[in-house]
Design a protein around this motif. Structure first.
Motif, mmCIF file in Angstrom:
data_model
loop_
_atom_site.group_PDB
_atom_site.id
_atom_site.type_symbol
_atom_site.label_atom_id
_atom_site.label_comp_id
_atom_site.label_asym_id
_atom_site.label_seq_id
_atom_site.Cartn_x
_atom_site.Cartn_y
_atom_site.Cartn_z
ATOM 1 N N VAL A 154 0.858 -1.186 0.000
ATOM 2 C CA VAL A 154 0.000 0.000 0.000
ATOM 3 C C VAL A 154 0.893 1.234 0.000
ATOM 4 O O VAL A 154 1.830 1.332 0.799
ATOM 5 N N PHE A 155 0.605 2.174 -0.900
ATOM 6 C CA PHE A 155 1.356 3.423 -1.011
ATOM 7 C C PHE A 155 0.491 4.553 -0.445
ATOM 8 O O PHE A 155 -0.635 4.769 -0.911
ATOM 9 N N LEU A 156 1.004 5.262 0.550
ATOM 10 C CA LEU A 156 0.268 6.340 1.217
ATOM 11 C C LEU A 156 0.984 7.658 0.963
ATOM 12 O O LEU A 156 2.176 7.821 1.283
ATOM 13 N N TYR A 157 0.249 8.617 0.384
ATOM 14 C CA TYR A 157 0.835 9.902 0.005
ATOM 15 C C TYR A 157 -0.193 10.983 0.301
ATOM 16 O O TYR A 157 -1.180 11.127 -0.422
ATOM 17 N N GLY A 158 0.017 11.716 1.382
ATOM 18 C CA GLY A 158 -0.993 12.679 1.799
ATOM 19 C C GLY A 158 -2.292 11.944 2.106
ATOM 20 O O GLY A 158 -2.325 10.990 2.881
ATOM 21 N N GLU A 159 -3.379 12.371 1.476
ATOM 22 C CA GLU A 159 -4.665 11.693 1.637
ATOM 23 C C GLU A 159 -4.888 10.628 0.575
ATOM 24 O O GLU A 159 -5.914 9.955 0.566
ATOM 25 N N GLY A 160 -3.948 10.472 -0.352
ATOM 26 C CA GLY A 160 -4.091 9.497 -1.425
ATOM 27 C C GLY A 160 -3.561 8.129 -1.027
ATOM 28 O O GLY A 160 -2.670 7.998 -0.172
ATOM 29 N N GLN A 161 -4.118 7.110 -1.645
ATOM 30 C CA GLN A 161 -3.706 5.732 -1.377
ATOM 31 C C GLN A 161 -3.794 4.914 -2.649
ATOM 32 O O GLN A 161 -4.780 4.988 -3.384
ATOM 33 N N GLU A 162 -2.734 4.145 -2.959
ATOM 34 C CA GLU A 162 -2.732 3.206 -4.074
ATOM 35 C C GLU A 162 -2.327 1.838 -3.547
ATOM 36 O O GLU A 162 -1.493 1.729 -2.638
ATOM 37 N N VAL A 163 -2.926 0.794 -4.121
ATOM 38 C CA VAL A 163 -2.736 -0.562 -3.601
ATOM 39 C C VAL A 163 -2.229 -1.487 -4.700
ATOM 40 O O VAL A 163 -2.723 -1.445 -5.839
ATOM 41 N N LEU A 164 -1.245 -2.309 -4.360
ATOM 42 C CA LEU A 164 -0.877 -3.464 -5.173
ATOM 43 C C LEU A 164 -1.406 -4.678 -4.415
ATOM 44 O O LEU A 164 -0.752 -5.182 -3.501
ATOM 45 N N ALA A 178 6.076 2.239 -10.122
ATOM 46 C CA ALA A 178 6.045 3.547 -10.778
ATOM 47 C C ALA A 178 4.610 3.968 -11.091
ATOM 48 O O ALA A 178 4.251 5.142 -10.929
ATOM 49 N N ARG A 179 3.791 3.016 -11.531
ATOM 50 C CA ARG A 179 2.403 3.361 -11.849
ATOM 51 C C ARG A 179 1.653 3.803 -10.596
ATOM 52 O O ARG A 179 0.867 4.760 -10.628
ATOM 53 N N ALA A 180 1.888 3.119 -9.468
ATOM 54 C CA ALA A 180 1.233 3.503 -8.218
ATOM 55 C C ALA A 180 1.654 4.911 -7.793
ATOM 56 O O ALA A 180 0.822 5.730 -7.391
ATOM 57 N N ILE A 181 2.948 5.210 -7.904
ATOM 58 C CA ILE A 181 3.422 6.543 -7.518
ATOM 59 C C ILE A 181 2.861 7.600 -8.461
ATOM 60 O O ILE A 181 2.457 8.689 -8.031
ATOM 61 N N LYS A 182 2.815 7.284 -9.744
ATOM 62 C CA LYS A 182 2.317 8.258 -10.712
ATOM 63 C C LYS A 182 0.866 8.626 -10.415
ATOM 64 O O LYS A 182 0.479 9.792 -10.507
#
Length: 480
Positions: A154-164, A178-182
């Motif tokens: 799980v990638f946590l950036y501010g209030e955003g979240q992306e999951v693999l 890279a896609r999750a960070i983008k």
């Protein structure tokens, strides 16, 4: 001072110098960090695109890696490989990326409200964040059982979240990260328009390979938007790229003008168009799609021929008699050339072996100049041929020994081209067609901003080559 004292003093001086050098090197390394990859294929080196992506981080990024310990083959080394790759991202981030490794199935001590201790796992936390358990077969000398395991991040950036949710493809780790960070640093989706109203396939509802394309675009934060150029409500202002896929009837002059002005404003376009379609009776019908002039204005001629290849081709179902019944039989047909002469210089088809391009027409490509640059992306084989007289597509008519076969010219021809540059409007001489009452007919863009486009002479490219279509769209929106 005797010899022993000299030696002792020299040793002290050398030790002080070493300490000073180490301290200075450590101080410099805090400001200037470098890593060296000595592996043969530089497997531990991030691509320049990934490095530029990391530079866009404006706040801390936390990566929670949820992996069950002691996984069995073929996943036993996935956690370490993934951590090695995410640590490369961390190393280039100058402290902006932090990593937390969690085994969700390992029990940990938790203090309850009464001050007591209890053993709990972090499985609920992983699932709450979107990492779902997978089933894996465990086997030892005495028994075999199915266990629930976790392999996600799980990638946590501010209030955003992306999951693999499931990290299973070792070869795609850098792309997945890279896609999750983008998506976190650039959350606005790219809007990919496609024209409707002239017999084009509806890319937003079509099933089969088009549905797979649509799902992959959605995963890549891209939306397919239908556009009716005759409708004033369908504005092109917020479209990042426009696809013209398989029109079967002509656009009005007003619609062509809207398309032309989109290009003049710097809009990226993909023209994926067939000149012919088959009928159930295995006949070939010519289309009058009206796209020839606007494509030619970009320096590419869409020829009114069909490319045939009798050596490398795909199968086409044709009707065949079986006693009293007629059935469909798939046979190799030269009308479905498989093209393997692909450009390695362009990212659109780089790394791909071939393209399947049914009912393909050849292209005539202008020479590059200071205003426009042309890249031939794909060419047919030297054994292929082109014909303007194909009327039927059964293997008997198109067979190499058929006396009634089409008149052909043998040789390799361009079938896909990418272009970049500035162009004049198709309407520069005649002006705006049918201006609306509120429009000034003398005001329109006559010379384009820098733009880019792709032209492919087969509508069937889209459904038969989904990975290549993804790359094509990425190139149009300049998404490295």
């Amino acid at each position: 001072m005797n010899l022993r004292e000299n030696l002792r003093l020299n040793s002290i001086i050398q030790m002080a110098a070493v300490i000073a050098i180490v301290g200075l090197a450590n101080e410099i390394s805090q400001e200037h960090y470098a890593r060296f990859d000595l592996t043969e294929n530089r497997v531990h080196t991030l691509s320049p695109t990934a490095q530029r992506l990391i530079d866009q981080l404006e706040r801390p990024l936390t990566v929670k890696v949820f992996f069950t310990g002691g996984l069995m083959a073929p996943y036993n080394n996935h956690e370490q490989i993934f951590l090695n790759k995410i640590e490369e991202f961390q190393a280039w981030s100058n402290g902006r990326i932090s990593i937390e490794v969690i085994d969700p199935t390992a029990p940990v001590v938790q203090i309850d409200d009464d001050g007591g201790e209890q053993l709990v796992t972090r499985e609920a936390e992983a699932m709450r964040m979107g990492v779902m358990p997978l089933q894996q077969r465990y086997r030892d000398q005495t028994r075999t059982e199915i266990r629930q395991v976790f392999m996600g991040a799980v990638f946590l950036y501010g209030e955003g979240q992306e999951v693999l949710p499931a990290i299973t493809n070792v070869g795609g780790f850098e792309y997945d990260i890279a896609r999750a960070i983008k998506r976190l640093v650039d959350p606005e989706p790219r809007r990919i328009g496609f024209t409707l109203g002239h017999g084009e396939p509806d890319l937003s509802t079509a099933e089969g390979p088009i549905e797979a394309l649509r799902n992959q675009l959605s995963d890549d934060n891209k939306l397919l938007i239908p556009v009716d150029l005759s409708s004033p409500e369908d504005s092109l202002a917020d479209i990042d790229a426009l696809l013209v896929v398989g029109p079967q009837s002509e656009m009005s002059q007003r619609e062509l003008f809207e398309l032309d002005q989109y290009i003049m404003r710097g809009g990226a376009t993909g023209f994926i168009i067939s000149n012919y379609i088959p009928t159930p009776q295995v006949e070939v019908v010519a289309l009058n799609h009206g796209m020839t002039d606007i494509i030619a204005n970009l320096g590419v001629g869409l020829n009114r021929d069909l490319v045939l290849d009798r050596e490398t081709n795909g199968k086409l179902p044709i009707p065949a008699r079986r006693g009293r019944y007629t059935t469909q039989v798939a046979v190799n047909n030269p009308i479905i050339p498989i093209v393997n002469d692909l450009s390695s210089d362009s990212p659109i088809f780089r790394g791909m072996d071939n393209l399947t391009l049914p009912f393909l027409s050849s292209l005539t490509v202008a020479s590059s100049s200071s205003d426009a640059h042309y890249d031939i992306l794909a060419s047919s084989s030297e054994s292929s041929s082109t014909s303007m007289t194909v009327r039927r597509i059964d293997p008997y008519t198109l067979g190499p020994d058929s006396s009634s076969g089409p008149i052909e010219e043998v040789g390799s021809v361009p079938v896909a081209v990418a272009l970049r540059g500035s162009f004049s409007s198709l309407f520069s001489e005649n002006g705006m067609p049918d201006p609306e009452p509120h429009e000034d007919p003398t005001i329109f863009v006559r010379e384009s901003a820098p733009t880019r486009s792709v032209v492919i002479g087969s509508t069937h490219f889209v459904a038969n080559n989904v990975p290549a279509m993804m790359n094509l769209i990425d190139w149009l929106v300049q998404d490295a």
